[in-house]
Design a protein around this motif. Sequence first.
Motif, PDB file in Angstrom:
ATOM      1  N   ALA A 143     -54.835 -36.390 -44.586  1.00  0.00           N
ATOM      2  CA  ALA A 143     -53.601 -35.622 -44.772  1.00  0.00           C
ATOM      3  C   ALA A 143     -52.948 -35.946 -46.116  1.00  0.00           C
ATOM      4  O   ALA A 143     -52.529 -35.040 -46.854  1.00  0.00           O
ATOM      5  N   ARG A 144     -52.903 -37.221 -46.457  1.00  0.00           N
ATOM      6  CA  ARG A 144     -52.230 -37.609 -47.697  1.00  0.00           C
ATOM      7  C   ARG A 144     -53.038 -37.245 -48.941  1.00  0.00           C
ATOM      8  O   ARG A 144     -52.493 -36.691 -49.907  1.00  0.00           O
ATOM      9  N   ASN A 145     -54.318 -37.562 -48.929  1.00  0.00           N
ATOM     10  CA  ASN A 145     -55.091 -37.495 -50.163  1.00  0.00           C
ATOM     11  C   ASN A 145     -55.904 -36.225 -50.344  1.00  0.00           C
ATOM     12  O   ASN A 145     -56.353 -35.946 -51.461  1.00  0.00           O
ATOM     13  N   VAL A 146     -56.102 -35.456 -49.289  1.00  0.00           N
ATOM     14  CA  VAL A 146     -56.820 -34.185 -49.408  1.00  0.00           C
ATOM     15  C   VAL A 146     -55.874 -33.011 -49.220  1.00  0.00           C
ATOM     16  O   VAL A 146     -55.905 -32.045 -49.991  1.00  0.00           O
ATOM     17  N   CYS A 147     -55.006 -33.102 -48.226  1.00  0.00           N
ATOM     18  CA  CYS A 147     -54.107 -31.986 -47.928  1.00  0.00           C
ATOM     19  C   CYS A 147     -52.820 -32.019 -48.744  1.00  0.00           C
ATOM     20  O   CYS A 147     -52.033 -31.066 -48.680  1.00  0.00           O
ATOM     21  N   GLY A 148     -52.604 -33.107 -49.474  1.00  0.00           N
ATOM     22  CA  GLY A 148     -51.405 -33.196 -50.301  1.00  0.00           C
ATOM     23  C   GLY A 148     -50.127 -33.461 -49.531  1.00  0.00           C
ATOM     24  O   GLY A 148     -49.029 -33.245 -50.053  1.00  0.00           O
ATOM     25  N   MET A 149     -50.261 -33.963 -48.300  1.00  0.00           N
ATOM     26  CA  MET A 149     -49.088 -34.266 -47.479  1.00  0.00           C
ATOM     27  C   MET A 149     -48.620 -35.687 -47.819  1.00  0.00           C
ATOM     28  O   MET A 149     -48.878 -36.641 -47.082  1.00  0.00           O
ATOM     29  N   THR A 150     -47.947 -35.820 -48.938  1.00  0.00           N
ATOM     30  CA  THR A 150     -47.630 -37.145 -49.473  1.00  0.00           C
ATOM     31  C   THR A 150     -46.697 -37.944 -48.568  1.00  0.00           C
ATOM     32  O   THR A 150     -46.671 -39.183 -48.641  1.00  0.00           O
ATOM     33  N   ARG A 151     -45.945 -37.265 -47.721  1.00  0.00           N
ATOM     34  CA  ARG A 151     -45.020 -37.970 -46.826  1.00  0.00           C
ATOM     35  C   ARG A 151     -45.617 -38.178 -45.441  1.00  0.00           C
ATOM     36  O   ARG A 151     -44.918 -38.675 -44.537  1.00  0.00           O
TER      37      ARG A 151
END
Length: 236
Positions: free
Chosen positions: A101-109
């Motif tokens: 989620a963080r590193n592929v989907c760009g969901m930094t939070r």
Amino acid sequence: MNHTARIALVGDRSDAVRSHARIPGLLKALRVRDGLDLDAYWIPTEDADQGMGGFDAVWVLPGSPYRSEAGVLAAIRAVREGGIPFLGTCGGFQHALLEFARNVCGMTRAGHAENAPETTDEDAVVVPLACSLVGHEGAVKVTPGSRAAHLLGADRTQARYHCNYGPNPHHLDVLRAHGLAFTGTDESGDIRIAELPAHPFFLATLFQPELDGDGTRAHPLITGLATAAVDHARTR
């Protein structure tokens, strides 16, 4: 040439974690019964951000909350990007989703509600289960044609659990859209297996296949990881 496969067991080793106690017997079975040449190394989570390039496979084990969320996520990212065989079980499954989620989907939070209880529902990729699965056993339906189905040789399996957290249904479509496949569900349709089809071997289960049987024979998903590790070792 020596093709011994080096497997990193990422987790905070503890006699209190039943799955950890199972590992030595399973590794012996893989060597003796399956003829797979393996060397396993326990990597504490706070050391798991040192790179995984020297390993032929990484297994992120149960035992969350881990001492270092950052270390676990770094290890998962390294094997995902490096094409190194990966298995995540229970907490390993949860953190595989969080890393993606963080590193592929760009969901930094994106957050894990067990690690950071203050995480909002909107940002939580891993949330408390409506019903605890500690000590639970039940059937998992597997998607035909998936890696899990191929390894199992069946479209369903019995699974053992020991967890209180699982994927947030609100984020599943985003994860799917970026390439993560959900290939196993329980009888209610809740996600229990995730895979990356484009990766040489990337598989994660909310259940704990290491608890299957009496511990004298490795579960097919674990045998699959070990076989992929030996294949990877031959390329070095």
